[in-house]
Design an enzyme around this catalytic site. Structure first.
Site, short mmCIF file in Angstrom:
data_model
loop_
_atom_site.label_atom_id
_atom_site.label_comp_id
_atom_site.label_asym_id
_atom_site.label_seq_id
_atom_site.Cartn_x
_atom_site.Cartn_y
_atom_site.Cartn_z
N ASP A 30 0.84 -1.20 0.00
CA ASP A 30 0.00 0.00 0.00
C ASP A 30 0.87 1.25 0.00
O ASP A 30 0.63 2.20 -0.76
CB ASP A 30 -0.93 -0.01 1.21
CG ASP A 30 -1.76 1.26 1.30
OD1 ASP A 30 -2.62 1.47 0.42
OD2 ASP A 30 -1.54 2.05 2.23
N LYS A 69 1.65 4.31 -3.10
CA LYS A 69 1.64 5.76 -2.90
C LYS A 69 2.98 6.37 -3.31
O LYS A 69 3.02 7.45 -3.91
CB LYS A 69 1.32 6.08 -1.44
CG LYS A 69 -0.08 5.63 -1.03
CD LYS A 69 -0.30 5.70 0.47
CE LYS A 69 -1.66 5.14 0.85
NZ LYS A 69 -1.88 5.11 2.32
#
Length: 381
Positions: free
Chosen positions: A239, A243
């Site tokens: 995750d 980003k």
């Protein structure tokens, strides 16, 4: 009062973020209708994976009751392509709000933009999968970008503020830095609310020795809803890597994928093959000693462990993993599940521009989506 102008909103995905967005959209509609000139936002499509409501007469759906109507609908859900074909015939500009995490939908963004439909979304997969998709999306959009566009005059706009930092103004701040000619040299921070909560509890800044075992803190975070149902989806670091991929691409690094740079997984290799999240949680205490050793080593140096992502632009280096920080460092001093993003630039020198606050949660993520909606509205009016 001037003549009322209409724009049409289509929402795909009505989970936590989608529901919060609909609440904010309802309030926004009322405010915009009272402006001069007034603007009417007509919600004409609400869709989830197996159900859909589509207004073929272009009249707005009743937002406060639309989810109940969707739940009670027993009409078969047609392919999304059919709904999209209807949207292209709207008597005004259309804005698609994708609140899903669907990679399949993300791959259709270029064609949607080329049809003149604008897109706003918190869907990280659209901007962190292949670099070819990234290039295709922005070369199909009306946004000013480095990519050449053959369709810019008739294309839709695309914004994705909430893909990094939920509602925090991370991408818009970075865009302003770059647009005004500043040179970003490094980006560093805590990009996961889950990892922030976990390590602030595992090794608290005020009393580093008081944190519980790593497995106990993971279990606590899971019970409070800070992790995914299977905590491995947080602990694998992917995750955060997604980003970082988005931010790195925005500063000009041609990152091919979130696995193209070092990403430290906190999942013991022996537990990667666990058949379920429950099995993983049951076995995780057997490996607490490994994290305890890292914690003890950091404490001996008078430092704190934190799970961070960093982009060294000048060295063309991106990485995600555990690092040690002095207790006085802003990253070490975080509380709760806050995110913190430090922008080091030529103008700001050794004192970075810091953005800090809640980086997760339906309400704040939806706020970022709503802010993007306003950006598109300003461009289309």
């Amino acid at each position: 009062m001037s003549e009322t102008k209409r724009m049409f909103i289509a929402v795909v995905g009505v989970g936590g973020v989608g529901k919060a967005f609909l609440d904010q959209l309802d309030q926004l509609r009322e405010r915009l209708h009272k402006q001069d000139p007034p603007l009417e936002l007509n919600l004409i499509l609400v869709r989830r994976s197996n159900k859909q409501i589509l207004q073929k007469d272009w009249q707005t759906l009743d937002i406060p009751n639309v989810l109940a109507k969707l739940d009670s609908s027993d009409a078969p859900c047609p392919p999304f392509e059919e709904a999209l074909d209807h949207l292209t015939k709207a008597p005004g500009k259309v804005i698609l709000v994708d609140n899903t995490s669907s990679e399949a939908l993300a791959t259709t963004y270029p064609s949607i933009l080329q049809k003149g439909i604008s897109i706003i979304t918190p869907n990280k997969k659209a901007f962190s999968s292949t670099h070819d998709l990234w290039t295709s999306i922005f070369s199909s959009a009306a946004n000013p970008t480095p990519f050449p566009s053959q369709t810019r005059e008739t294309a839709g706009y695309i914004f994705h503020e909430s893909t990094v930092g939920a509602g925090l103004p991370v991408l818009s701040t970075l865009a302003d830095l770059l647009a005004t000619g500043d040179q970003v040299t490094k980006i560093e921070g805590v990009f996961s609310g889950t990892m922030s909560f976990l390590f602030n509890a595992f090794m608290p800044s005020l009393s580093p020795s008081e944190g519980g075992t790593f497995s106990a803190e993971v279990a606590k975070a899971k019970s409070l809803g800070y992790t995914e149902p299977d905590p491995r989806d947080d602990l694998n670091g992917l995750d955060v890597a997604r980003k970082l991929t988005i931010l790195a691409r925005l500063v000009g690094l041609p990152i091919s994928s979130p696995t193209a740079f070092p990403v430290q997984s906190l999942i013991p290799k022996e537990l990667e093959s666990c058949s379920s999240g429950d099995e993983f949680m049951q076995k995780l205490p057997d490996y607490d000693s490994r994290m305890t050793e890292l914690k003890t080593a950091a404490a001996k140096e008078g430092k704190l462990l934190r799970f961070v992502g960093s982009i060294d632009v000048t060295a063309d280096k991106v990485q995600v993993g555990l690092e040690k920080f002095e207790p006085s460092h802003p990253i070490a001093a975080l509380k709760g599940s806050d995110n913190i993003i430090n922008f080091y630039t030529r103008r700001y020198g050794s004192n970075p521009l810091i953005i800090q606050g809640a980086g997760a949660g339906a309400e704040v993520t939806a706020m970022g989506v709503t802010a993007d909606l306003l950006r598109v509205i300003r461009l289309l009016r």
